[in-house]
Motif scaffolding. Structure first.
Motif, short mmCIF file in Angstrom:
data_model
loop_
_atom_site.label_atom_id
_atom_site.label_comp_id
_atom_site.label_asym_id
_atom_site.label_seq_id
_atom_site.Cartn_x
_atom_site.Cartn_y
_atom_site.Cartn_z
N MET A 1 0.83 -1.17 0.00
CA MET A 1 0.00 0.00 0.00
C MET A 1 0.89 1.24 0.00
SD MET A 1 -2.70 1.41 2.88
CE MET A 1 -2.36 0.04 3.87
N GLU A 2 0.49 2.25 -0.77
CA GLU A 2 1.21 3.52 -0.82
C GLU A 2 0.30 4.62 -0.28
OE1 GLU A 2 2.29 4.05 -4.88
OE2 GLU A 2 3.43 2.20 -4.92
N ILE A 3 0.85 5.46 0.58
CA ILE A 3 0.08 6.56 1.14
C ILE A 3 0.89 7.84 0.96
CG2 ILE A 3 -0.88 7.58 3.24
CD1 ILE A 3 -1.43 4.75 4.23
N ASN A 4 0.25 8.86 0.42
CA ASN A 4 0.86 10.17 0.24
C ASN A 4 -0.06 11.17 0.91
OD1 ASN A 4 2.05 12.53 -0.58
ND2 ASN A 4 2.07 12.04 -2.75
N LEU A 5 0.14 11.37 2.20
CA LEU A 5 -0.72 12.24 3.00
C LEU A 5 0.17 13.03 3.94
CD1 LEU A 5 -3.68 12.97 3.73
CD2 LEU A 5 -3.58 11.13 5.41
N VAL A 6 0.08 14.36 3.89
CA VAL A 6 0.94 15.23 4.67
C VAL A 6 0.10 16.18 5.51
CG1 VAL A 6 2.69 17.05 4.50
CG2 VAL A 6 2.69 15.19 2.84
N VAL A 7 0.50 16.36 6.76
CA VAL A 7 -0.08 17.37 7.63
C VAL A 7 1.07 18.22 8.14
CG1 VAL A 7 -1.41 17.88 9.70
CG2 VAL A 7 -1.95 15.85 8.34
N VAL A 8 0.98 19.52 7.91
CA VAL A 8 2.01 20.45 8.36
C VAL A 8 1.33 21.59 9.10
CG1 VAL A 8 3.85 22.02 7.65
CG2 VAL A 8 3.45 19.93 6.35
N GLN A 9 1.85 21.91 10.30
CA GLN A 9 1.34 23.05 11.04
C GLN A 9 2.52 23.86 11.52
OE1 GLN A 9 -1.88 22.69 13.95
NE2 GLN A 9 -0.61 23.85 15.39
N GLY A 10 2.43 25.16 11.32
CA GLY A 10 3.50 26.04 11.78
C GLY A 10 3.31 27.44 11.28
N PRO A 11 4.21 28.35 11.68
CA PRO A 11 4.13 29.73 11.23
C PRO A 11 4.64 29.88 9.80
CG PRO A 11 6.03 29.43 12.66
CD PRO A 11 5.30 28.12 12.64
N LEU A 12 4.10 30.86 9.10
CA LEU A 12 4.58 31.15 7.75
C LEU A 12 5.97 31.76 7.81
CD1 LEU A 12 1.41 32.72 6.09
CD2 LEU A 12 2.20 30.36 5.99
N SER A 13 6.83 31.36 6.88
CA SER A 13 8.18 31.91 6.84
C SER A 13 8.22 33.25 6.10
CB SER A 13 9.14 30.90 6.21
OG SER A 13 8.70 30.53 4.92
N GLY A 14 7.12 33.64 5.51
CA GLY A 14 6.99 34.91 4.80
C GLY A 14 5.56 35.04 4.33
N PRO A 15 5.20 36.18 3.75
CA PRO A 15 3.82 36.33 3.28
C PRO A 15 3.57 35.43 2.06
CG PRO A 15 5.13 38.26 2.70
CD PRO A 15 5.99 37.38 3.56
N PRO A 16 2.35 34.92 1.92
CA PRO A 16 2.01 34.11 0.76
C PRO A 16 2.06 34.94 -0.52
CG PRO A 16 0.29 33.96 2.44
CD PRO A 16 1.22 35.05 2.85
N GLU A 17 2.34 34.28 -1.62
CA GLU A 17 2.29 34.92 -2.93
C GLU A 17 1.13 34.28 -3.68
OE1 GLU A 17 5.97 34.81 -5.08
OE2 GLU A 17 7.13 35.20 -3.26
N VAL A 18 0.23 35.11 -4.19
CA VAL A 18 -0.90 34.61 -4.97
C VAL A 18 -0.82 35.24 -6.35
CG1 VAL A 18 -3.41 34.48 -5.15
CG2 VAL A 18 -2.32 34.32 -2.91
N ARG A 19 -0.95 34.41 -7.38
CA ARG A 19 -0.94 34.93 -8.75
C ARG A 19 -2.00 34.22 -9.57
NH1 ARG A 19 2.78 31.61 -12.07
NH2 ARG A 19 3.59 30.01 -10.71
#
Length: 117
Positions: A1-19
């Motif tokens: 079985m292969e599982i590709n599931l990630v949970v990450v919690q933490g502060p942003l290292s900089g402001p998000p970029e949206v384009r």
């Protein structure tokens, strides 16, 4: 079985970029600082069609992300390059309510990945 599931919690290292891409699709990119043991790292995250509130976030704001690891290829000056990031299926401001939402989504994702059992 292969599982590709990630949970990450933490502060942003900089402001998000949206384009906005030529196709009209919006994409947000951000880095989430986290620790693996004693080492800190910034995990790159891609958010397709990000929620409007994402652009209001700044460095240090804490988020929780549920997604999958993806490797993307692109053309670079001398050939092809690649990068690895987390493609977000859910992003929220970190808090008790969001952790509950993420827990439910993790359970549903694991059930889907394992065929319900």
């Amino acid at each position: 079985m292969e599982i590709n599931l990630v949970v990450v919690q933490g502060p942003l290292s900089g402001p998000p970029e949206v384009r906005t891409l030529p196709s009209g699709t919006s994409v947000g990119t951000l880095g989430v600082r986290t620790h693996a043991g004693e080492r800190a790292t910034s995990v790159p995250v891609t958010v397709w069609d990000p929620p409007a509130w994402l652009v209001e976030l700044g460095e240090g704001d804490v988020v929780i992300v549920l997604g999958a690891v993806r490797r993307r290829f692109y053309r670079a000056g001398a050939g092809t390059g690649s990068r690895v990031d987390v493609e977000s299926a859910f992003i929220g401001r970190a808090g008790k309510r969001q952790r509950g939402t993420v827990a439910k989504r993790i359970e549903a994702s694991l059930e889907a990945l394992t065929g319900g059992g």
